[in-house]
Scaffold this motif. Structure first.
Motif, PDB file in Angstrom:
ATOM      1  N   SER A  10       2.010  -4.265   4.512  1.00  0.00           N
ATOM      2  CA  SER A  10       0.901  -3.760   3.708  1.00  0.00           C
ATOM      3  C   SER A  10      -0.379  -3.677   4.543  1.00  0.00           C
ATOM      4  CB  SER A  10       0.673  -4.650   2.487  1.00  0.00           C
ATOM      5  OG  SER A  10       0.295  -5.941   2.880  1.00  0.00           O
ATOM      6  N   SER A  12      -4.751  -2.791   3.728  1.00  0.00           N
ATOM      7  CA  SER A  12      -5.844  -2.404   2.826  1.00  0.00           C
ATOM      8  C   SER A  12      -7.018  -1.921   3.647  1.00  0.00           C
ATOM      9  CB  SER A  12      -6.271  -3.600   1.966  1.00  0.00           C
ATOM     10  OG  SER A  12      -5.274  -3.937   1.040  1.00  0.00           O
ATOM     11  N   SER A  19      -7.526   4.445   8.580  1.00  0.00           N
ATOM     12  CA  SER A  19      -6.291   3.690   8.358  1.00  0.00           C
ATOM     13  C   SER A  19      -5.392   3.919   9.566  1.00  0.00           C
ATOM     14  CB  SER A  19      -5.562   4.171   7.107  1.00  0.00           C
ATOM     15  OG  SER A  19      -6.307   3.936   5.947  1.00  0.00           O
ATOM     16  N   SER A  85      -3.371   6.140  -1.027  1.00  0.00           N
ATOM     17  CA  SER A  85      -2.663   4.895  -1.356  1.00  0.00           C
ATOM     18  C   SER A  85      -1.209   5.211  -1.704  1.00  0.00           C
ATOM     19  CB  SER A  85      -3.345   4.189  -2.527  1.00  0.00           C
ATOM     20  OG  SER A  85      -4.652   3.798  -2.175  1.00  0.00           O
ATOM     21  N   ARG A 108       2.814  -0.382   2.901  1.00  0.00           N
ATOM     22  CA  ARG A 108       2.074  -0.003   1.697  1.00  0.00           C
ATOM     23  C   ARG A 108       0.589   0.025   2.016  1.00  0.00           C
ATOM     24  NH1 ARG A 108       3.298   0.235  -3.489  1.00  0.00           N
ATOM     25  NH2 ARG A 108       5.310  -0.795  -3.121  1.00  0.00           N
ATOM     26  N   THR A 110      -3.212   0.615   0.813  1.00  0.00           N
ATOM     27  CA  THR A 110      -4.109   0.631  -0.340  1.00  0.00           C
ATOM     28  C   THR A 110      -5.497   0.991   0.159  1.00  0.00           C
ATOM     29  OG1 THR A 110      -2.826  -1.081  -1.466  1.00  0.00           O
ATOM     30  CG2 THR A 110      -5.069  -0.694  -2.263  1.00  0.00           C
TER      31      THR A 110
END
Lengths: 113, 116
Positions: A10, A12, A19, A85, A108, A110
């Motif tokens: 993951s 964030s 990102s 996301s 993942r 976010t």
């Protein structure tokens, strides 16, 4: 044996920031690499790809970098948006074998508004 | 791009039973692929289904457990036979994106199977 690895389950990121999703592979015969994006209850959607003869491919906000010596590729999303996301899968194929893709376990992402 | 639908979208089944998953494509395609994604795992290719010939299975997957039909160029089925809880997965079909440079695959939405 997992030939394509995504070690970060993951990530964030704040909206507007970059990102960076990472992927490592072990098979030196891989000659094409792809990134897929997956929303819940949907199948993976092809996002961007890169051939092993290149080290960078850019498509809008998405750029994929390939470092063959390190057997590493990364996906950069700039600027990140909340709609980004999703779960991102890295995949690889060898010797033109389009029918056999090897996938990582996914990261993942976010994006926080 | 191809539009792919799968039925059912999800199911809960009892151990020892079988489930047949359908995959429909909106255009004629030569090759269709069946993948499995176990919880927390990557997508793994089960088999490649060509119309008019036997499916080609990847290592670790056998026809008796995952029989596949490919009656025409727009349709395929995958049966998960004699199910056990270890078969709980998302099953996806895909096709090659012939207009996508190269090796892109288009995926269906998946079938989420839970075996009790």
């Amino acid at each position: 044996d997992q030939q394509v690895k995504q070690n970060s389950p993951s990530l964030s990121v704040q909206e507007g920031r970059i990102s960076i999703l990472n992927c490592d592979y072990t098979n030196s015969m891989f000659d094409y690499f792809l990134w897929y994006k997956k929303y819940p209850a949907e199948g993976p959607t092809f996002l961007i790809s890169i051939s092993s003869i290149k080290d960078k491919n850019e498509d809008g906000r998405f750029t994929v970098f390939l470092n063959k010596s390190a057997k590493h590729l990364s996906l950069h999303i700039v600027p990140s948006q909340p709609g980004d996301s999703a779960v991102y899968f890295c995949a690889a194929s060898a010797l033109g074998g389009a029918n056999n893709l090897f996938f990582g376990t996914g990261t993942r992402l976010t994006v926080i508004p | 791009s191809a539009v792919i639908s799968q039925k059912p979208s999800r199911d809960i089944c009892q151990r020892g039973t079988s489930l047949t998953i359908q995959c429909q494509v909106d255009s004629q395609v030569t090759m269709m692929f069946w993948y499995r994604q176990q919880p927390g795992q990557s997508l793994t290719l089960i088999a490649t289904a060509n119309q008019g010939s036997e499916a080609t299975y990847e290592s670790g997957f056998v026809i008796d457990k995952f029989p596949i039909s490919r009656p025409n160029l727009t349709f395929s089925t995958l049966t998960v036979s004699n199910m056990s809880p270890e078969d709980s997965s998302i099953y996806l079909c895909s096709v090659l994106g012939s207009r996508t440079p190269p090796f892109g695959q288009f995926f269906g939405p998946g079938t989420r199977l839970t075996v009790l």
